[in-house]
Design a protein around this motif. Structure first.
Motif, PDB file in Angstrom:
ATOM      1  N   LYS A   1       0.923  -1.269   0.159  1.00 53.12           N
ATOM      2  CA  LYS A   1      -0.036  -0.014   0.031  1.00 53.12           C
ATOM      3  C   LYS A   1       0.789   1.188  -0.104  1.00 53.12           C
ATOM      4  O   LYS A   1       1.935   1.329   0.724  1.00 53.12           O
ATOM      5  CB  LYS A   1      -0.607   0.069   1.442  1.00 53.12           C
ATOM      6  CG  LYS A   1      -1.971  -0.702   1.064  1.00 53.12           C
ATOM      7  CD  LYS A   1      -2.824  -0.459   2.375  1.00 53.12           C
ATOM      8  CE  LYS A   1      -3.906  -1.577   2.518  1.00 53.12           C
ATOM      9  NZ  LYS A   1      -4.456  -1.562   3.910  1.00 53.12           N
ATOM     10  N   GLY A   2       0.409   2.196  -0.641  1.00 54.19           N
ATOM     11  CA  GLY A   2       1.091   3.614  -0.628  1.00 54.19           C
ATOM     12  C   GLY A   2      -0.013   4.602  -0.208  1.00 54.19           C
ATOM     13  O   GLY A   2      -1.287   4.102   0.283  1.00 54.19           O
ATOM     14  N   ARG A   3       0.459   5.908  -0.152  1.00 53.35           N
ATOM     15  CA  ARG A   3      -0.692   6.816   0.148  1.00 53.35           C
ATOM     16  C   ARG A   3      -0.527   8.093  -0.821  1.00 53.35           C
ATOM     17  O   ARG A   3       0.559   8.590  -1.278  1.00 53.35           O
ATOM     18  CB  ARG A   3      -0.242   7.339   1.425  1.00 53.35           C
ATOM     19  CG  ARG A   3      -0.863   8.108   2.875  1.00 53.35           C
ATOM     20  CD  ARG A   3      -2.351   7.906   2.953  1.00 53.35           C
ATOM     21  NE  ARG A   3      -2.791   6.454   3.694  1.00 53.35           N
ATOM     22  CZ  ARG A   3      -2.476   6.517   4.994  1.00 53.35           C
ATOM     23  NH1 ARG A   3      -2.012   7.366   5.763  1.00 53.35           N
ATOM     24  NH2 ARG A   3      -3.011   5.415   5.548  1.00 53.35           N
ATOM     25  N   VAL A   4      -1.728   8.861  -0.759  1.00 54.56           N
ATOM     26  CA  VAL A   4      -1.810   9.813  -1.756  1.00 54.56           C
ATOM     27  C   VAL A   4      -1.027  11.085  -0.799  1.00 54.56           C
ATOM     28  O   VAL A   4      -1.348  11.200   0.317  1.00 54.56           O
ATOM     29  CB  VAL A   4      -3.045  10.290  -1.861  1.00 54.56           C
ATOM     30  CG1 VAL A   4      -3.304  11.746  -2.474  1.00 54.56           C
ATOM     31  CG2 VAL A   4      -3.673   9.266  -3.034  1.00 54.56           C
ATOM     32  N   ARG A   5      -0.064  11.558  -1.748  1.00 54.35           N
ATOM     33  CA  ARG A   5       0.679  12.810  -1.062  1.00 54.35           C
ATOM     34  C   ARG A   5      -0.059  14.117  -1.329  1.00 54.35           C
ATOM     35  O   ARG A   5       0.085  14.941  -0.783  1.00 54.35           O
ATOM     36  CB  ARG A   5       2.049  12.766  -1.203  1.00 54.35           C
ATOM     37  CG  ARG A   5       2.764  11.501  -0.486  1.00 54.35           C
ATOM     38  CD  ARG A   5       3.871  11.815   0.655  1.00 54.35           C
ATOM     39  NE  ARG A   5       4.668  12.986   0.284  1.00 54.35           N
ATOM     40  CZ  ARG A   5       5.888  13.037  -0.256  1.00 54.35           C
ATOM     41  NH1 ARG A   5       6.286  11.682  -0.203  1.00 54.35           N
ATOM     42  NH2 ARG A   5       6.445  13.995  -0.603  1.00 54.35           N
TER      43      ARG A   5
END
Ligand SMILES: Nc1ncnc2c1ncn2[C@@H]1O[C@H](COP(=O)(O)OP(=O)(O)OP(=O)(O)O)[C@@H](O)[C@H]1O
Ligand SMILES: [Mg+2]
Length: 452
Positions: free
Chosen positions: A32-36
């Protein structure tokens, strides 16, 4: 065994299975990644291990809203993504989950007669018939190797006399239809789709107005009964990525039918809007602009897209691409680039359109580079003669109009003046009518033989 060793071994025996289980879970758990950052329609996200072109799922943990985005760039710290659809509802909590897959489109005979979106989903309110869908094809495919292609050897009937007669195209040829706004590009493409002898027609309507799409669909899919056409649509109000994808999705569907051994006509209206959408994405994701504000990625994308049509190992894709031109097109880098990449160009003339001469094809300015390879000796001779007469008529037209032309000084000019009416009758063709190649050849013979 007794004492401390047995103790340790006992403990390990209980820990190892849970460690294994943990490792197994970790392997399947999505990275998973995250919107920055979201600027305009471009998303920057921290996410490990993604490839260019990979599709990621965007999941909002609070609302559960899911959507998709494609990786279009990578920077030091972030992946640059463009959402396939709307950005509305994205938040700083949105998770970015790589899927490991590129965009795919469902393919199969079930697509015939249907209107689908740039994401391969039906737009006409009915689901695709799963029994007639044979899996999916990747949208970002490579062109076939030049050596794996068959040689171009047969003409294709487009049903338009001026084209079939004087600018004959081959099965697997790629042609640009160039013209200023409102000169008749869309109507010509639509007439070709009805008049061609290709087995299947795949039409991409890129950035068109909704009304035009409706008219096209009504004419090609509803009125024609059992259809051999597939229409891929991304109207002007759709996000840039969809307008770009519509061109690729239509090409991919054409590739599927080509791989079934079919002769496919791929008609794209229009490729300038594809180029502009690609420019929007390039600039928004931080690419520097080059010629006329177009980023260099466009000039890499164009040949890759256009090379995907052409003859295959079996079957063929004849590509017709309409190009919006400003003025005479000499200052337009996209029109110039496309003209250089294709095997023929048809120019539509504003002047002819103003005189109500439709299709407004400027025969003398247009070329089909493969015509000589696919027509009979007689066809070539007759077409050459009619071109010669048209050329000579253009030379004397002004003199004729002001009454200064003297008959008898030049035999070819006299013949041109005598036959121009019949030649124009041959070149003009009402919309929604088509002619067979055989009949077109017959009419050319009559024009040339008349009076000789
Ligand atoms: N074969 C034809 N017969 C009669 N009229 C025609 C024909 N082709 C085009 N026209 C006229 O030209 C108009 C514009 O045609 P069309 O929409 O095909 O142009 P276009 O080049 O696609 O325009 P745009 O660049 O705005 O998409 C039509 O509304 C019609 O009036
Ligand atoms: Mg148009």
């Amino acid at each position: 065994m007794t004492g401390p060793t047995a103790n340790i071994e006992g403990k390990l025996a209980t820990i190892i299975p849970s460690l294994r289980e943990g490792l197994r879970e970790d392997a399947v758990r999505p990275r998973k990644g995250r919107v920055r950052q979201v600027t305009g329609f471009v998303i920057h996200a921290t996410v490990d291990e993604v490839r260019l072109g990979e599709i990621c799922e965007l999941v909002d943990p609070k609302t559960g809203r899911r959507s998709k985005a494609e990786v279009v760039g990578l920077t030091d710290e972030a992946a640059v993504l463009v959402p396939l659809g709307d950005v509305a509802g994205l938040s700083s909590l949105t998770e970015v989950i790589p899927t490991g897959r590129d965009l795919q489109v469902p393919v199969g005979p079930g697509l015939l007669g249907r209107v689908i979106s740039a994401l391969g989903e039906p737009l006409d309110g009915r689901p695709l018939p799963q029994a007639e869908i044979n899996g999916s094809y990747p949208v970002n495919a490579y062109p076939p190797s030049p050596l794996a292609r068959t040689l171009i050897s047969e003409p294709i009937q487009l049903g338009i006399r001026a084209l079939d007669g004087l600018l004959t195209c081959a099965r697997g040829q790629r042609i640009g239809i160039f013209g200023e706004p409102g000169v008749g590009k869309s109507i010509l493409l639509s007439d070709i789709v009805s008049g061609t002898d290709a087995d299947v027609a795949v039409v991409a309507l890129v950035g068109e107005r909704g009304r035009e799409v409706r008219e096209f669909v009504e004419r090609q899919l509803v009125q024609q009964g059992k259809s051999r056409a597939v229409v891929v649509v991304a109207t002007s109000d759709r996000p840039a990525i969809e307008r770009v994808k519509a061109a690729y999705v239509a090409t991919t569907i054409a590739e599927y039918f080509r791989d079934q051994g079919k002769h496919v006509l791929l008609a794209m209206d229009n490729i300038t809007r594809f180029a502009r959408a690609q420019r929007e994405i390039g600039l928004a994701s931080g690419e520097p602009p080059t010629r006329r504000g177009f980023p260099s990625s466009l000039f890499a994308a164009l040949p890759r897209l256009l090379e995907r049509s052409g003859p295959g190992r079996i079957g063929s894709i004849t590509g017709l691409y309409s190009v919006l031109m400003e003025g005479d097109g000499t200052m337009d880098p996209v029109a110039e680039e496309i003209q250089a990449l294709l095997d023929g160009h048809v120019f539509l003339s504003n002047e002819l359109a103003q005189r109500n001469h439709f299709p407004a094809i400027d025969v003398l300015r247009s070329r089909s580079r493969l015509m000589d390879a696919v027509v009979s000796h007689q066809h070539r001779t007759h077409a050459g003669r009619i071109r010669e007469l048209l050329g000579r008529y253009a030379d004397i037209e002004l003199l004729l109009r002001i009454g200064e032309y003297e008959k008898g000084s030049d035999a070819v000019a006299d013949e041109a003046a005598a036959k121009i009416g019949r030649i124009n009758d041959f070149l003009r063709q009402p919309s929604a009518t088509h002619e067979t190649m055989h009949k077109t050849e017959e009419r050319m013979r009559e024009i040339v033989d008349e009076g000789s």
